[in-house]
Design a protein around this motif. Structure first.
Motif, mmCIF file in Angstrom:
data_model
loop_
_atom_site.group_PDB
_atom_site.id
_atom_site.type_symbol
_atom_site.label_atom_id
_atom_site.label_comp_id
_atom_site.label_asym_id
_atom_site.label_seq_id
_atom_site.Cartn_x
_atom_site.Cartn_y
_atom_site.Cartn_z
ATOM 1 N N ALA A 207 0.850 -1.198 0.000
ATOM 2 C CA ALA A 207 0.000 0.000 0.000
ATOM 3 C C ALA A 207 0.882 1.243 0.000
ATOM 4 C CB ALA A 207 -0.902 0.013 1.238
ATOM 5 N N SER A 208 1.008 1.869 -1.163
ATOM 6 C CA SER A 208 1.888 3.041 -1.245
ATOM 7 C C SER A 208 1.067 4.333 -1.350
ATOM 8 C CB SER A 208 2.797 2.893 -2.476
ATOM 9 O OG SER A 208 3.298 4.160 -2.854
ATOM 10 N N TRP A 209 1.311 5.250 -0.428
ATOM 11 C CA TRP A 209 0.650 6.557 -0.504
ATOM 12 C C TRP A 209 1.012 7.253 -1.820
ATOM 13 C CZ3 TRP A 209 -3.292 9.279 0.992
ATOM 14 C CH2 TRP A 209 -3.327 10.635 0.691
ATOM 15 N N ASN A 210 2.291 7.141 -2.189
ATOM 16 C CA ASN A 210 2.742 7.846 -3.398
ATOM 17 C C ASN A 210 1.987 7.376 -4.637
ATOM 18 O OD1 ASN A 210 4.473 9.137 -1.762
ATOM 19 N ND2 ASN A 210 6.344 8.168 -2.509
ATOM 20 N N LYS A 211 1.688 6.077 -4.688
ATOM 21 C CA LYS A 211 0.938 5.569 -5.851
ATOM 22 C C LYS A 211 -0.462 6.162 -5.864
ATOM 23 C CE LYS A 211 3.434 1.274 -6.505
ATOM 24 N NZ LYS A 211 3.491 -0.112 -6.077
ATOM 25 N N LEU A 212 -1.062 6.232 -4.689
ATOM 26 C CA LEU A 212 -2.405 6.818 -4.603
ATOM 27 C C LEU A 212 -2.345 8.307 -4.976
ATOM 28 C CD1 LEU A 212 -4.818 6.124 -1.620
ATOM 29 C CD2 LEU A 212 -5.015 8.101 -3.062
ATOM 30 N N TYR A 213 -1.358 8.994 -4.426
ATOM 31 C CA TYR A 213 -1.192 10.433 -4.695
ATOM 32 C C TYR A 213 -1.042 10.694 -6.199
ATOM 33 C CZ TYR A 213 1.215 14.952 -4.960
ATOM 34 O OH TYR A 213 1.587 16.227 -5.305
ATOM 35 N N LEU A 214 -0.228 9.867 -6.836
ATOM 36 C CA LEU A 214 0.052 10.122 -8.255
ATOM 37 C C LEU A 214 -1.138 9.835 -9.178
ATOM 38 C CD1 LEU A 214 3.757 8.922 -8.412
ATOM 39 C CD2 LEU A 214 2.932 11.274 -8.636
ATOM 40 N N THR A 215 -2.142 9.104 -8.685
ATOM 41 C CA THR A 215 -3.355 8.945 -9.509
ATOM 42 C C THR A 215 -4.065 10.298 -9.658
ATOM 43 O OG1 THR A 215 -4.813 8.512 -7.626
ATOM 44 C CG2 THR A 215 -3.809 6.574 -8.659
ATOM 45 N N THR A 216 -3.821 11.207 -8.684
ATOM 46 C CA THR A 216 -4.457 12.537 -8.536
ATOM 47 C C THR A 216 -5.941 12.451 -8.149
ATOM 48 O OG1 THR A 216 -5.147 12.961 -10.837
ATOM 49 C CG2 THR A 216 -2.905 13.625 -10.241
ATOM 50 N N TYR A 217 -6.437 11.261 -7.825
ATOM 51 C CA TYR A 217 -7.853 11.137 -7.461
ATOM 52 C C TYR A 217 -8.157 11.849 -6.134
ATOM 53 C CZ TYR A 217 -7.628 7.220 -10.804
ATOM 54 O OH TYR A 217 -7.415 6.432 -11.911
ATOM 55 N N ALA A 218 -7.162 11.855 -5.240
ATOM 56 C CA ALA A 218 -7.389 12.464 -3.910
ATOM 57 C C ALA A 218 -6.946 13.928 -3.878
ATOM 58 C CB ALA A 218 -6.643 11.670 -2.842
ATOM 59 N N THR A 219 -6.532 14.456 -5.019
ATOM 60 C CA THR A 219 -6.036 15.838 -5.103
ATOM 61 C C THR A 219 -7.188 16.842 -5.001
ATOM 62 O OG1 THR A 219 -4.153 15.158 -6.444
ATOM 63 C CG2 THR A 219 -4.818 17.460 -6.651
ATOM 64 N N ARG A 220 -6.907 17.963 -4.351
ATOM 65 C CA ARG A 220 -7.927 19.005 -4.198
ATOM 66 C C ARG A 220 -8.429 19.467 -5.568
ATOM 67 N NH1 ARG A 220 -8.506 23.036 0.633
ATOM 68 N NH2 ARG A 220 -10.361 24.082 -0.088
ATOM 69 N N LYS A 221 -9.721 19.703 -5.672
ATOM 70 C CA LYS A 221 -10.303 20.060 -6.979
ATOM 71 C C LYS A 221 -9.677 21.318 -7.563
ATOM 72 C CE LYS A 221 -14.705 18.222 -8.202
ATOM 73 N NZ LYS A 221 -16.094 18.283 -7.844
ATOM 74 N N SER A 222 -9.393 22.304 -6.704
ATOM 75 C CA SER A 222 -8.845 23.571 -7.199
ATOM 76 C C SER A 222 -7.495 23.387 -7.904
ATOM 77 C CB SER A 222 -8.682 24.559 -6.048
ATOM 78 O OG SER A 222 -7.781 24.039 -5.093
ATOM 79 N N CYS A 223 -6.766 22.307 -7.553
ATOM 80 C CA CYS A 223 -5.441 22.107 -8.161
ATOM 81 C C CYS A 223 -5.542 21.905 -9.680
ATOM 82 C CB CYS A 223 -4.732 20.907 -7.530
ATOM 83 S SG CYS A 223 -4.441 21.103 -5.762
ATOM 84 N N PHE A 224 -6.693 21.435 -10.134
ATOM 85 C CA PHE A 224 -6.852 21.207 -11.575
ATOM 86 C C PHE A 224 -7.104 22.516 -12.331
ATOM 87 C CE2 PHE A 224 -8.150 17.319 -9.354
ATOM 88 C CZ PHE A 224 -7.170 16.472 -9.822
ATOM 89 N N SER A 225 -7.354 23.587 -11.574
ATOM 90 C CA SER A 225 -7.420 24.900 -12.233
ATOM 91 C C SER A 225 -6.397 25.835 -11.568
ATOM 92 C CB SER A 225 -8.833 25.481 -12.164
ATOM 93 O OG SER A 225 -9.301 25.456 -10.843
ATOM 94 N N CYS A 226 -5.260 25.245 -11.199
ATOM 95 C CA CYS A 226 -4.201 26.000 -10.508
ATOM 96 C C CYS A 226 -3.717 27.177 -11.360
ATOM 97 C CB CYS A 226 -3.029 25.061 -10.217
ATOM 98 S SG CYS A 226 -1.599 25.912 -9.541
ATOM 99 N N PRO A 227 -3.723 28.395 -10.810
ATOM 100 C CA PRO A 227 -3.260 29.539 -11.609
ATOM 101 C C PRO A 227 -1.745 29.759 -11.563
ATOM 102 C CG PRO A 227 -4.353 30.296 -9.596
ATOM 103 C CD PRO A 227 -4.273 28.794 -9.521
ATOM 104 N N PHE A 228 -0.995 28.821 -10.966
ATOM 105 C CA PHE A 228 0.440 29.067 -10.758
ATOM 106 C C PHE A 228 1.345 28.162 -11.600
ATOM 107 C CE2 PHE A 228 -1.860 30.337 -6.953
ATOM 108 C CZ PHE A 228 -1.527 31.680 -6.933
ATOM 109 N N THR A 229 0.828 27.667 -12.717
ATOM 110 C CA THR A 229 1.622 26.751 -13.531
ATOM 111 C C THR A 229 2.301 27.507 -14.679
ATOM 112 O OG1 THR A 229 -0.411 26.267 -14.702
ATOM 113 C CG2 THR A 229 0.247 24.682 -13.029
ATOM 114 N N GLY A 230 3.319 28.244 -14.335
ATOM 115 C CA GLY A 230 4.086 28.966 -15.354
ATOM 116 C C GLY A 230 5.488 29.222 -14.842
ATOM 117 N N TYR A 231 6.362 29.755 -15.678
ATOM 118 C CA TYR A 231 7.712 30.143 -15.211
ATOM 119 C C TYR A 231 7.635 31.419 -14.371
ATOM 120 C CZ TYR A 231 10.117 26.667 -18.030
ATOM 121 O OH TYR A 231 10.584 25.488 -18.551
#
Ligand SMILES: Cc1cc2nc3c(=O)[nH]c(=O)nc-3n(C[C@H](O)[C@H](O)[C@H](O)COP(=O)(O)OP(=O)(O)OC[C@H]3O[C@@H](n4cnc5c(N)ncnc54)[C@H](O)[C@@H]3O)c2cc1C
Length: 399
Positions: free
Chosen positions: A246-270
């Protein structure tokens, strides 16, 4: 404060700035902290909107930071850090000035808390990425007080939290000359409620009641890019068992448990919000650098003039080499994580039977297994950036 709750990142800037305590800090159905307006107390001053990080838009915005690959000179520090130990060097520079450092640590039960450190021992508890969202609580007000007391302050966190703090301090007209901001490139923050259930699951089903003495999401026992977990109990090293069962990292990387707002994150740039951005230098194999990255290497983006001075104070603790934007590129420097269509299935399963869901999803998704298998090959062939971009375009940006 954003009024679309799916876009709230839970930074607490609105809660901290409200002059009449008309914002209640509550938990949503997915276990993330969020604000709720108490209508009869609200005086409609608009400050909560003014400090909201989600009013920003840095998506895909270009900028010209100085780019470095860096490794801490002290091997012990390097082995305890997630990537190259840049955080320790940066925080040491602030502690040397008699300053304080804010970061995320585990409490005794492995829940997450924002800590304040004025010495190296406490600061060292912040080492290691914890891929779970940490409730900032009243931390912005503590930072404000430290600045008022004339202290140098280093604040580390996800870009949304760094932005929330900046906006809060600007509204409060705080003197930020001695404030040092360190954001990270961010893959998204996972639910603390799911993390709690994960801990319950591993304690009874994997570790069979043994006491966890040390848990880390970024082991250096194996190849650092592999994202293995470390787990020590009173009976010794149980890492292998944990990663297998049971790996937390595997679960985390599915992004299923990720906060909804992260999918519209305004900070993805240089274009970044921190003076310095720290991250993993994932694409180091192709960067044509001489630096030894076998035990982990940090990527540093030096974004401001203050960041340059700050980095200069860390140079004696780091082995570093200049790099460039193209070599260090990763998806979260360009666009948002696409939301998975399976996210809602995960939450349905979790609500029905949380322990069963943990058992199932901590084995990862088939997509993750395949992508982790082919990523090193794509990197070797120099096709990684192209493949990720293509995939991102097909899936959509999530915005
Ligand atoms: C939620 C999250 C997502 C990330 N996503 C990416 C990514 O997509 N790409 C990438 O290259 N790097 C990402 N990172 C950054 C990376 O994992 C390392 O934190 C970074 O490279 C610093 O490594 P280090 O060796 O210098 O620091 P370390 O010594 O390991 O220090 C860890 C630092 O992270 C902070 N931290 C730990 N947990 C949290 C948390 N839950 N929330 C906020 N801050 C925290 C600590 O306060 C400390 O400042 C992410 C980090 C987090 C916390």
């Amino acid at each position: 404060m954003v009024f679309d709750k799916d876009k709230c990142c839970g930074c607490s800037a609105c809660f901290s700035v409200c002059p009449v305590q008309a914002i209640k800090w509550t938990k949503n159905k997915e276990g993330f902290s969020e604000p709720e307006i108490i209508e009869d107390k609200c005086i409609d001053c608009g400050l909560c909107r003014k400090v909201c990080p989600y009013e920003e838009d840095h998506v895909g915005k270009d900028a010209d930071p100085e780019v470095y690959a860096a490794v801490h000179k002290d091997k012990k520090v390097l082995l305890k850090s997630s990537s190259g130990g840049a955080f320790t060097a940066l925080s040491d520079a602030v502690l040397r000035q008699g300053g304080v450092v804010y970061g995320v640590e585990f409490d005794r039960e492995y829940g997450l808390v924002y800590g304040r450190a004025s010495d190296k021992k406490r600061r060292s508890r912040f080492r290691g990425s914890k891929y779970v969202q940490c409730d900032p609580g009243i931390v912005y007000r503590q930072v404000e007080k430290d600045l008022k007391d004339g202290k140098a302050v280093m604040f580390t966190g996800t870009p949304c939290y760094v932005s929330g703090l900046k906006k809060f301090l600007s509204v409060r007209k705080a003197d930020t000359e001695k404030l040092f901001l360190c954001d990270n490139i961010c893959h998204g923050a996972a639910s603390p409620m799911v993390w709690k259930e994960y801990l319950r699951y591993i304690r009874s089903n994997v570790l069979k009641g043994k006491t966890v003495k040390m848990l880390s999401m970024r082991s250096k026992k194996t190849k650092w890019q592999k994202q293995y977990m470390d787990c020590i109990t009173e009976y010794g090293d149980e890492s292998h068992l944990l990663n297998k069962k049971a790996s937390w990292n595997k679960l985390y990387l599915t992004t299923y448990a990720t906060r909804k707002s992260c999918f519209s994150c305004p900070f993805t740039g240089y274009e970044r919000v921190g003076d310095i951005t720290v991250a993993d230098y994932w694409n180091i194999e192709n960067a044509k650098l001489y630096i030894d990255y076998k035990s982990g290497v940090s990527l540093l983006l030096i974004n401001t003039a203050k960041g340059k001075e700050w980095f200069a104070q860390c140079e004696k603790d780091l082995i570093y080499e200049k790099s460039d934007k193209k070599s260090c590129w990763q998806i979260h420097l360009e666009r948002q994580q696409p939301i998975s269509s399976k996210r809602s299935v995960f939450w349905e399963d979790f609500r029905k039977d949380s322990q069963k869901a943990i058992a199932r999803y901590s084995k990862g998704s088939l997509f993750n297994v395949i992508s982790r298998g082919i990523t090193p090959i794509l990197r070797k062939l120099g096709l990684y950036t192209f493949a990720v971009n293509l995939f991102g375009r097909v899936k959509g940006s999530g915005k």
